[in-house]
Design a protein around this motif. Structure first.
Motif, PDB file in Angstrom:
ATOM      1  N   ARG A  59     -28.132 -44.300  27.208  1.00 46.37           N
ATOM      2  CA  ARG A  59     -28.313 -44.587  27.672  1.00 46.37           C
ATOM      3  C   ARG A  59     -30.347 -45.013  26.891  1.00 46.37           C
ATOM      4  O   ARG A  59     -30.889 -46.260  26.932  1.00 46.37           O
ATOM      5  CB  ARG A  59     -29.070 -44.429  29.185  1.00 46.37           C
ATOM      6  N   THR A  60     -30.724 -43.461  27.128  1.00 47.72           N
ATOM      7  CA  THR A  60     -32.292 -43.879  26.630  1.00 47.72           C
ATOM      8  C   THR A  60     -31.575 -43.062  24.952  1.00 47.72           C
ATOM      9  O   THR A  60     -31.461 -42.211  25.165  1.00 47.72           O
ATOM     10  CB  THR A  60     -33.299 -42.638  27.478  1.00 47.72           C
ATOM     11  N   ILE A  61     -32.132 -43.610  24.482  1.00 49.22           N
ATOM     12  CA  ILE A  61     -33.068 -43.360  22.783  1.00 49.22           C
ATOM     13  C   ILE A  61     -34.207 -43.073  22.549  1.00 49.22           C
ATOM     14  O   ILE A  61     -35.381 -43.459  23.563  1.00 49.22           O
ATOM     15  CB  ILE A  61     -31.818 -43.949  22.150  1.00 49.22           C
ATOM     16  N   LYS A  62     -34.511 -41.857  21.700  1.00 47.97           N
ATOM     17  CA  LYS A  62     -36.129 -42.041  21.118  1.00 47.97           C
ATOM     18  C   LYS A  62     -36.056 -42.427  19.279  1.00 47.97           C
ATOM     19  O   LYS A  62     -34.695 -41.137  19.252  1.00 47.97           O
ATOM     20  CB  LYS A  62     -36.449 -40.638  21.600  1.00 47.97           C
ATOM     21  N   LEU A  63     -36.865 -42.868  18.876  1.00 50.15           N
ATOM     22  CA  LEU A  63     -37.302 -42.780  17.941  1.00 50.15           C
ATOM     23  C   LEU A  63     -38.063 -41.938  17.593  1.00 50.15           C
ATOM     24  O   LEU A  63     -38.610 -42.431  17.537  1.00 50.15           O
ATOM     25  CB  LEU A  63     -36.259 -44.445  17.253  1.00 50.15           C
ATOM     26  N   PHE A  64     -37.489 -41.315  15.651  1.00 49.51           N
ATOM     27  CA  PHE A  64     -38.396 -40.942  14.962  1.00 49.51           C
ATOM     28  C   PHE A  64     -38.437 -40.918  13.328  1.00 49.51           C
ATOM     29  O   PHE A  64     -37.196 -40.715  13.199  1.00 49.51           O
ATOM     30  CB  PHE A  64     -38.869 -38.347  15.165  1.00 49.51           C
ATOM     31  N   ALA A  65     -39.506 -41.645  13.098  1.00 49.95           N
ATOM     32  CA  ALA A  65     -39.547 -41.955  12.242  1.00 49.95           C
ATOM     33  C   ALA A  65     -39.898 -40.745  10.560  1.00 49.95           C
ATOM     34  O   ALA A  65     -41.368 -40.039  11.119  1.00 49.95           O
ATOM     35  CB  ALA A  65     -40.386 -43.318  11.633  1.00 49.95           C
ATOM     36  N   ASN A  66     -39.859 -40.480   9.144  1.00 54.28           N
ATOM     37  CA  ASN A  66     -40.430 -39.530   8.681  1.00 54.28           C
ATOM     38  C   ASN A  66     -40.649 -38.028   9.336  1.00 54.28           C
ATOM     39  O   ASN A  66     -41.421 -37.677   9.191  1.00 54.28           O
ATOM     40  CB  ASN A  66     -41.220 -40.093   7.992  1.00 54.28           C
ATOM     41  N   ARG A  67     -39.351 -37.673   9.998  1.00 52.00           N
ATOM     42  CA  ARG A  67     -39.329 -36.205  10.598  1.00 52.00           C
ATOM     43  C   ARG A  67     -38.425 -35.560   9.897  1.00 52.00           C
ATOM     44  O   ARG A  67     -36.812 -35.863  10.637  1.00 52.00           O
ATOM     45  CB  ARG A  67     -39.711 -36.135  11.683  1.00 52.00           C
ATOM     46  N   ASP A  68     -38.002 -34.641   9.150  1.00 50.47           N
ATOM     47  CA  ASP A  68     -36.460 -34.013   9.293  1.00 50.47           C
ATOM     48  C   ASP A  68     -37.019 -32.757  10.238  1.00 50.47           C
ATOM     49  O   ASP A  68     -35.910 -31.698   9.642  1.00 50.47           O
ATOM     50  CB  ASP A  68     -36.500 -33.584   7.297  1.00 50.47           C
ATOM     51  N   ASP A  69     -38.116 -32.120  10.756  1.00 50.53           N
ATOM     52  CA  ASP A  69     -37.698 -30.879  10.948  1.00 50.53           C
ATOM     53  C   ASP A  69     -37.863 -31.286  12.929  1.00 50.53           C
ATOM     54  O   ASP A  69     -38.112 -30.041  13.288  1.00 50.53           O
ATOM     55  CB  ASP A  69     -38.620 -30.454  10.926  1.00 50.53           C
ATOM     56  N   ILE A  70     -37.315 -31.842  13.382  1.00 53.14           N
ATOM     57  CA  ILE A  70     -37.602 -32.314  14.500  1.00 53.14           C
ATOM     58  C   ILE A  70     -35.772 -31.223  15.616  1.00 53.14           C
ATOM     59  O   ILE A  70     -34.811 -31.719  14.436  1.00 53.14           O
ATOM     60  CB  ILE A  70     -37.188 -33.845  15.378  1.00 53.14           C
ATOM     61  N   ASP A  71     -35.150 -30.775  16.523  1.00 56.31           N
ATOM     62  CA  ASP A  71     -34.964 -30.171  16.850  1.00 56.31           C
ATOM     63  C   ASP A  71     -34.811 -30.536  18.382  1.00 56.31           C
ATOM     64  O   ASP A  71     -35.436 -31.829  19.021  1.00 56.31           O
ATOM     65  CB  ASP A  71     -34.565 -28.329  16.954  1.00 56.31           C
ATOM     66  N   PHE A  72     -34.164 -30.185  19.261  1.00 57.16           N
ATOM     67  CA  PHE A  72     -33.713 -30.659  20.712  1.00 57.16           C
ATOM     68  C   PHE A  72     -35.019 -30.610  21.728  1.00 57.16           C
ATOM     69  O   PHE A  72     -35.562 -31.551  22.360  1.00 57.16           O
ATOM     70  CB  PHE A  72     -32.527 -30.170  21.533  1.00 57.16           C
ATOM     71  N   ALA A  73     -35.220 -29.374  22.032  1.00 57.62           N
ATOM     72  CA  ALA A  73     -37.104 -28.972  21.734  1.00 57.62           C
ATOM     73  C   ALA A  73     -38.171 -30.005  21.547  1.00 57.62           C
ATOM     74  O   ALA A  73     -38.547 -30.179  22.899  1.00 57.62           O
ATOM     75  CB  ALA A  73     -37.148 -26.996  21.780  1.00 57.62           C
ATOM     76  N   MET A  74     -37.882 -29.775  20.616  1.00 64.34           N
ATOM     77  CA  MET A  74     -39.157 -31.159  19.829  1.00 64.34           C
ATOM     78  C   MET A  74     -38.495 -32.768  20.190  1.00 64.34           C
ATOM     79  O   MET A  74     -39.729 -33.583  20.800  1.00 64.34           O
ATOM     80  CB  MET A  74     -39.425 -30.770  18.650  1.00 64.34           C
TER      81      MET A  74
END
Length: 271
Positions: free
Chosen positions: A152-167
């Motif tokens: 249902r809900t998605i979030k998009l991040f550009a140019n980030r290779d360090d994201i985990d679930f908490a972030m």
């Protein structure tokens, strides 16, 4: 007199001394269709889905339209990862060929009792992403008879290779999308334009965080249903800018012969 059709709802009738133009606009039919769609949504869902606007329905079997070309050739599949997938490596499989986008297999689903998924997609060159499409199916069970639900809900991040679930849960994304349920358009895929467009221009990677799904009545606090995805498609254009490693040589000691300058009397060495 003669009759010539020039548009679907416009007819010109030629008489001997004058021309009459008839226009027909059926507002009542349009309103009736809109109301019918609204009732269909209300009767088939226990929650209020997002409004049907800001996206396009993809009916055609082509890889290009007003929202760009498929970016699958630009995906660096060796670097694609998906966290919390129930079967290791299945996340890559949903980035299918465009002509296979309506197939239910292969698919990816999250771990049992957890709706979240986190995709990291690097590209082989700089790209501009214009739209995203995510497809699922309504089913009672997925792998190992686990109950599943569409995202249902998605979030998009550009140019980030360090994201985990908490972030991903705490950070502000470049864009957040509320996806429509699968029954909204079962004969094709839905393309969601990415806005503002400038946030997805010339990027080298995209991270997709699936925050929740349509299980458990849409209640995030009580949603332990596994998420199922059968297709993810990205459209846009490649920029023909390859990622390259830059080799740099650092001098531990300056060499006078490498630093010659022109002087009044010809070449001189700078000491």
């Amino acid at each position: 007199e003669t009759s010539t059709q020039i548009e679907p709802n416009q007819t010109i009738v030629n008489h001997s001394h004058h021309t009459t133009v008839f226009w027909y606009i059926s507002n009542s039919i349009s309103n009736s269709i809109t109301n019918s769609i609204s009732r269909h949504h209300n009767n088939n869902s226990t929650m209020d889905p997002p409004e049907c606007n800001g996206h396009s329905h993809d009916h055609l079997d082509n890889t290009s339209d007003g929202l760009g070309l498929t970016l699958r050739p630009q995906i660096d599949f060796d670097g694609v990862t998906c966290l919390n997938e129930s079967i290791v490596g299945s996340g890559k499989s949903v980035f299918k060929l465009y002509e296979d986008r309506l197939t239910d297999e292969p698919h990816v689903q999250s771990q049992e009792d957890d709706p979240e998924l986190l995709f990291y997609i690097p590209f082989t060159e700089g790209v501009t992403i214009q739209s995203i499409s995510i497809r699922s199916v309504v089913t009672n069970a997925g792998n190992d008879d686990t109950i599943t639900a569409p995202p249902r809900t998605i979030k998009l991040f550009a140019n980030r290779d360090d994201i985990d679930f908490a972030m991903a849960n705490e950070m502000e994304p470049q864009m957040e999308l509320e996806l429509l349920p699968p029954y909204h358009f079962v004969d094709g895929t839905i393309d969601y334009p990415l806005r503002p467009a400038g946030r997805f221009q010339g990027i080298s990677s995209l991270t997709i965080f699936v925050a929740n799904n349509y299980g458990a009545g849409g209640d995030d606090d009580d949603n332990d249903t596994s998420t199922l995805i059968t297709y993810i498609g990205l459209k846009g254009r490649g920029l023909k800018m390859k990622r390259q490693v830059v080799e740099t040589v650092y001098e531990s000691r300056g060499m006078p012969s490498d630093h010659k300058v022109e002087g009044e009397f010809g070449n001189q060495q700078m000491l």
